[in-house]
Design an enzyme around this catalytic site. Structure first.
Site, PDB file in Angstrom:
ATOM      1  N   LYS A 275       0.817  -1.207   0.000  1.00 42.25           N
ATOM      2  CA  LYS A 275       0.000   0.000   0.000  1.00 42.25           C
ATOM      3  C   LYS A 275       0.849   1.255   0.000  1.00 42.25           C
ATOM      4  CE  LYS A 275      -4.560  -0.846   1.681  1.00 42.25           C
ATOM      5  NZ  LYS A 275      -5.547  -0.751   2.712  1.00 42.25           N
TER       6      LYS A 275
HETATM    7  N1  GLU Z   1     -11.854  -3.670   2.374  1.00 43.78           N
HETATM    8  C1  GLU Z   1     -11.158  -4.651   1.594  1.00 43.78           C
HETATM    9  C2  GLU Z   1      -9.826  -4.091   1.131  1.00 43.78           C
HETATM   10  O1  GLU Z   1      -9.619  -2.897   1.125  1.00 43.78           O
HETATM   11  C3  GLU Z   1     -11.934  -5.118   0.390  1.00 43.78           C
HETATM   12  C4  GLU Z   1     -12.999  -6.104   0.745  1.00 43.78           C
HETATM   13  C5  GLU Z   1     -13.703  -6.728  -0.418  1.00 43.78           C
HETATM   14  O2  GLU Z   1     -13.535  -6.256  -1.561  1.00 43.78           O
HETATM   15  O3  GLU Z   1     -14.431  -7.676  -0.195  1.00 43.78           O
HETATM   16  O4  GLU Z   1      -8.959  -4.847   0.748  1.00 43.78           O
END
Ligand code: GLU
Length: 506
Positions: A275
């Protein structure tokens, strides 16, 4: 859990029916956790969801997954929305614009998760778990020491429901756990053959933690269900969550969505882009002047084999072409050279005034143009950009590429470079004389002046052109000489030629 508000859960199917289109309209979502800036990897996920929605006349929903309060920040939420808007990936429903499945921020949906957990509890599909954090930590430590994957021992599974309800009512802290059904779980993924998992590998899942906050997988499923999500398109780092999530869909009485897990986007080291990997964040790419259209076209090639690599393609074209049949499940490499290639194609078709506006801050930062620009500087930048449009590829390199148009080359540089040009003086002097006697008004007159000077010098080709170019710019390559003379103007060109001549030995 004693402090939970009263709830009157509507039956889930009724809630979802209010959201989902009976005609079976496609509804996809991008669900970022606001714990870092958007990077090439998750922007690609957003783009593919957006393309899929647009290609199916469907809806693209933005949901902010911020149940991990310690890692989430409002600033990231804002930045993610800005980046998506900048890319042109407008969402139909989201935290800022609402929609039929409001709210769209998980921290605003805690009561909904609690209500749904209570429903599962009442159905006997879930049970209160009174195990203390210390006890669970000890179980985990034991598993670690035995080199075994951890899963809950199931201690509270067998507690009599009436006794459990009594203990809960008396205020004893408890989590809510899912009674995970035993057996294999088959998952169909659009990019892969059917995948089979074993529920025994993860055991009884926590739905609500003892502080009443929903566990990650439960929140995702309740949201996907109630938001009427038909297709889940996300990175394959979530593949391990999918078997847990489909069981929860089954338990809540909802059809499972279609799944498509995208391949990872990996960096030069073959590892998924972190990230915080600087250059791969949208913020960094925007700072480099990358155009959203160029970035979208680049992102589209990450896992999608396209054969139109030599033309600039926009979002509408990508949406019209998008088909999951062309996607690959093999890792996609983040390739900066390919991104710059698309940037070049898109810069080329940008109107000159926009390119000049984009270029200005780079020239200001390099000190070539004042901040704010002095009188005439904006026009000058526009004139330069118009003349050199097709040669501008990467904006951070632009100041270095054209600094000689703003300041004369250094005397020492000219001296050393011209030392190996025996006819340098003849060429330079001939051009200075021609410029002093013929007005330089446009490209045509510049070409005529160059021709006359070359003839007068008695030189041909390179022995004439190279010293002249070196004297004017200090470099051996650049725009064609007529363009260069026009951009410098007659007076400045004469000054530079005379200065160069003076530096040469007799
Ligand atoms: N919140 C998750 C992420 O940022 C993604 C969850 C999903 O796409 O199911 O990796």
């Amino acid at each position: 859990m004693a402090d939970l508000p009263d709830f009157h859960p509507e039956p889930l199917p009724a809630l979802a029916a209010a959201v989902a289109d009976p005609e079976g309209q496609v509804r996809v979502r991008f669900a970022p956790s606001p714990s870092g800036p958007l990077h090439v990897g998750n922007a690609r996920t957003a783009l593919f969801n957006w393309l899929f929605a647009r290609g199916h006349d469907g809806q693209f929903i933005l949901r902010i997954e911020d149940t991990d309060a310690a890692r989430s920040a409002v600033a990231y939420e804002q930045a993610i929305m800005e980046d998506l808007a900048w890319l042109g990936l407008e969402w139909d429903e989201g935290p800022d614009r609402g929609g039929p499945a409001s709210p769209y921020r998980q921290s605003d949906r805690l009561a909904i998760y609690r209500a749904q957990a209570e429903t599962l509890l009442a159905d006997g599909v879930a049970y209160p778990c009174f195990c203390t954090p210390e006890r669970l930590a000890a179980e985990q430590e034991l598993a670690r020491r035995n080199h075994q994957p951890y899963r809950y021992a199931g201690t509270c599974r067998a507690i009599d429901p009436e006794e459990a309800a009594r203990r809960r009512a008396a205020g004893e802290p408890c989590a809510i756990r899912f009674r995970t059904p035993a057996g294999p779980i088959a998952i169909h993924d659009r990019l892969r053959a059917t995948l089979t998992f074993d529920a025994a590998d993860f055991g009884d899942l926590v739905l609500l933690k003892s502080d009443g906050v929903a566990a990650y997988n439960f929140a995702v499923v309740v949201d996907d269900a109630l938001m009427g999500i038909t297709h889940v398109i996300r990175g394959d780092d979530h593949l391990a969550n999918t078997p847990k999530q489909v069981l929860l869909f089954d338990a809540l009485g909802f059809p499972r969505p279609d799944y498509l897990h995208l391949p990872p986007v990996v960096g030069a080291n073959g590892r998924p882009l972190a990230k915080r990997e600087g250059g791969a964040t949208l913020v960094a790419l925007r700072g480099d002047g990358i155009l959203p259209a160029a970035l979208n076209q680049y992102l589209a090639t990450l896992g999608w084999a396209r054969d139109d690599m030599e033309i600039a393609v926009d979002l509408e074209r990508l949406a019209a072409d998008f088909t999951t049949a062309k996607l690959s499940h093999r890792a996609a490499h983040h390739d900066v050279a390919r991104l710059h290639h698309f940037q070049k194609l898109h810069l080329r078709r940008l109107p000159t005034d926009l390119l000049a506006r984009l270029a200005l801050p780079f020239l200001q930062r390099a000190g070539l143009v004042a901040t704010p620009p002095a009188a005439g500087e904006r026009d000058r930048v526009e004139e330069i950009v118009a003349a050199l449009h097709d040669e501008i590829h990467h904006l951070p390199d632009l100041p270095e590429q054209i600094d000689y148009l703003f300041q004369p080359p250094g005397a020492e540089e000219i001296r050393s470079r011209l030392a190996t040009e025996p006819d340098g003086r003849a060429a330079i002097d001939a051009l200075a004389t021609a410029l002093a006697t013929t007005p330089l008004t446009d490209g045509d007159s510049a070409a005529a002046i160059l021709k006359g000077a070359r003839r007068a010098s008695g030189l041909k080709g390179r022995p004439f052109f190279l010293p002249v170019r070196l004297a004017l710019t200090g470099r051996d390559h650049g725009p064609d000489l007529a363009t260069l003379l026009t951009l410098l103007g007659g007076d400045e060109a004469i000054t530079r030629l005379r200065a160069a001549s003076a530096h040469l030995p007799d």
